[in-house]
Motif scaffolding. Structure first.
Motif, PDB file in Angstrom:
ATOM      1  N   PHE A   8       0.832  -1.213   0.000  1.00  0.00           N
ATOM      2  CA  PHE A   8       0.000   0.000   0.000  1.00  0.00           C
ATOM      3  C   PHE A   8       0.868   1.265   0.000  1.00  0.00           C
ATOM      4  CE2 PHE A   8      -3.130  -2.906   2.017  1.00  0.00           C
ATOM      5  CZ  PHE A   8      -4.196  -2.685   1.157  1.00  0.00           C
ATOM      6  N   HIS A   9       2.050   1.135   0.584  1.00  0.00           N
ATOM      7  CA  HIS A   9       2.883   2.318   0.857  1.00  0.00           C
ATOM      8  C   HIS A   9       4.145   2.394   0.001  1.00  0.00           C
ATOM      9  CE1 HIS A   9       0.248   2.322   4.312  1.00  0.00           C
ATOM     10  NE2 HIS A   9       0.673   1.125   4.634  1.00  0.00           N
ATOM     11  N   LEU A  50       3.567  -1.302  -8.907  1.00  0.00           N
ATOM     12  CA  LEU A  50       2.801  -0.089  -8.571  1.00  0.00           C
ATOM     13  C   LEU A  50       1.478   0.000  -9.327  1.00  0.00           C
ATOM     14  CD1 LEU A  50       5.707   2.506  -8.349  1.00  0.00           C
ATOM     15  CD2 LEU A  50       4.624   1.217  -6.507  1.00  0.00           C
ATOM     16  N   ASN A  51       1.343  -0.828 -10.366  1.00  0.00           N
ATOM     17  CA  ASN A  51       0.081  -0.767 -11.132  1.00  0.00           C
ATOM     18  C   ASN A  51      -0.947  -1.778 -10.617  1.00  0.00           C
ATOM     19  OD1 ASN A  51       1.346  -3.034 -11.927  1.00  0.00           O
ATOM     20  ND2 ASN A  51       1.632  -2.448 -14.072  1.00  0.00           N
ATOM     21  N   GLN A  52      -0.657  -2.398  -9.463  1.00  0.00           N
ATOM     22  CA  GLN A  52      -1.616  -3.371  -8.920  1.00  0.00           C
ATOM     23  C   GLN A  52      -2.443  -2.770  -7.788  1.00  0.00           C
ATOM     24  OE1 GLN A  52       0.179  -7.216  -8.378  1.00  0.00           O
ATOM     25  NE2 GLN A  52       0.402  -7.449 -10.588  1.00  0.00           N
ATOM     26  N   ALA A  53      -3.490  -3.525  -7.403  1.00  0.00           N
ATOM     27  CA  ALA A  53      -4.529  -2.960  -6.533  1.00  0.00           C
ATOM     28  C   ALA A  53      -4.011  -2.327  -5.240  1.00  0.00           C
ATOM     29  CB  ALA A  53      -5.543  -4.059  -6.208  1.00  0.00           C
ATOM     30  N   TYR A  54      -3.097  -3.029  -4.534  1.00  0.00           N
ATOM     31  CA  TYR A  54      -2.643  -2.474  -3.240  1.00  0.00           C
ATOM     32  C   TYR A  54      -2.035  -1.084  -3.430  1.00  0.00           C
ATOM     33  CZ  TYR A  54      -3.058  -7.087  -0.978  1.00  0.00           C
ATOM     34  OH  TYR A  54      -3.504  -8.268  -0.460  1.00  0.00           O
ATOM     35  N   LYS A  57      -4.433   1.701  -4.506  1.00  0.00           N
ATOM     36  CA  LYS A  57      -5.533   2.102  -3.611  1.00  0.00           C
ATOM     37  C   LYS A  57      -5.436   3.593  -3.249  1.00  0.00           C
ATOM     38  CE  LYS A  57      -8.587   0.787  -0.071  1.00  0.00           C
ATOM     39  NZ  LYS A  57      -8.384   1.038   1.340  1.00  0.00           N
ATOM     40  N   ASN A  58      -4.292   3.998  -2.714  1.00  0.00           N
ATOM     41  CA  ASN A  58      -4.126   5.423  -2.383  1.00  0.00           C
ATOM     42  C   ASN A  58      -3.024   6.091  -3.206  1.00  0.00           C
ATOM     43  OD1 ASN A  58      -6.081   5.273  -0.276  1.00  0.00           O
ATOM     44  ND2 ASN A  58      -4.528   4.280   1.010  1.00  0.00           N
TER      45      ASN A  58
END
Ligand code: SAM
Length: 282
Positions: A8-9, A50-54, A57-58
């Motif tokens: 996510f980060h 970086l192009n995947q869902a996690y 998300k933000n």
């Protein structure tokens, strides 16, 4: 309990600061012919799409690598950082992957080095294992990184760096960091210990207490901190820092050059940058 996912980060402003510091520390270790070891107590997955869902998300990477990918001055000051990023982003369509700390360590160290990775989260462990199992220099452990500061130190070879990068999803992580550092220093007094910490909103922040406690070990200590925004009253991460115990000579001067352009590029509001020696070397 362990719900944290670094995906996510990945590539956010905190990762940028942490990984630039890691690159500088590896630069110092690479200056001598002698082999060294790296212990990464909280390894994560090692690489992030970086192009995947996690990550989408933000889109936190837009607060970090997204702002400095083409920064000329930073590219000149920390070429190692960009070398690793460029090596996994070969398509012309911008940035698709961001490296984790294990990839920086593996890519920037030599054949003679040893890299020890610890990761407690099962799925993260499986991913980091898959990513690095072919590298014979790397030992990948599904284990508690704080415990490893007892069981794996001193490192073999007896020269090197411990990166301590917990998620701080548990408040006890702060006390665990201090305890692990004290154990680490008693078992490996010459080692470099690089501790990452978040700067959170006032209600949740423990960065000052952590800094105070680590300073009280009296070990040589350098602090670098980058707050991209003013500290909020409640929650949220406004910035982050690194506490570097047994910092190498010259690191302060290198960071002095980097922090100005990095802060200007990443800041999002009032913010602040800080670089200081908290305990001098003997
Ligand atoms: N160091 C990584 C990087 O820079 O790419 C990011 C690590 S992330 C901030 C923290 C990681 O620690 C997560 O993957 C989490 O699953 C893992 N973790 C949490 N508690 C742990 C523990 N006690 N020991 C080892 N790993 C842990």
């Amino acid at each position: 309990m362990l719900s944290y996912r670094h995906a996510f980060h990945a590539g956010n402003h905190a990762d940028v600061l942490k990984h630039m510091v890691l690159c500088l520390l590896l630069r110092h270790l690479n200056k001598k012919d002698k082999p060294y070891a790296v212990l990464d107590t909280h390894a994560g997955a090692g690489m992030y799409a970086l192009n995947q869902a996690y990550a989408q998300k933000n889109s936190e990477y837009m607060s970090g690598i997204g702002k400095i990918l083409h920064h000329r001055e930073l590219r000149d000051l920390v070429p190692e950082y960009y070398q690793v990023i460029d090596s996994i982003n070969t398509s012309k369509s911008g940035i698709n992957f961001y490296p984790g700390s294990p990839l920086f360590s593996c890519a920037l160290s030599r054949e003679s080095e040893r890299i020890y990775l610890c990761e407690l989260h099962r799925s993260e462990f499986e991913t980091v294992y898959k990513n690095f199992k072919r590298d014979r220099r790397v030992s990948i452990n599904h284990t508690d990184g704080f415990e490893a500061m007892k069981s794996m130190l001193p490192l073999n070879p007896k020269r090197g760096l411990c990166l301590i990068d917990p998620s701080y999803e548990l408040k006890s992580d702060y006390t665990q960091v201090l305890k692990a550092l004290k154990t680490g220093l008693s078992r490996f007094p010459t080692g470099i210990f690089a501790i990452w910490y978040p700067v959170l909103g006032k209600l949740k922040d423990h960065s000052k207490n952590l800094t105070f406690d680590i300073k009280r070990t009296n070990a040589p200590l350098l602090q670098v901190e980058l707050n991209i925004d003013g500290q909020s009253d409640d929650f949220g991460m406004n910035g982050s820092g690194m506490l570097i115990v047994n910092y190498p000579y010259g690191l302060y001067e290198e960071l002095e050059q980097i922090m100005g352009p990095l802060f200007t590029a990443l800041k999002d509001g009032k913010g602040s940058a800080r670089l200081r020696i908290l305990n001098e070397k003997d």
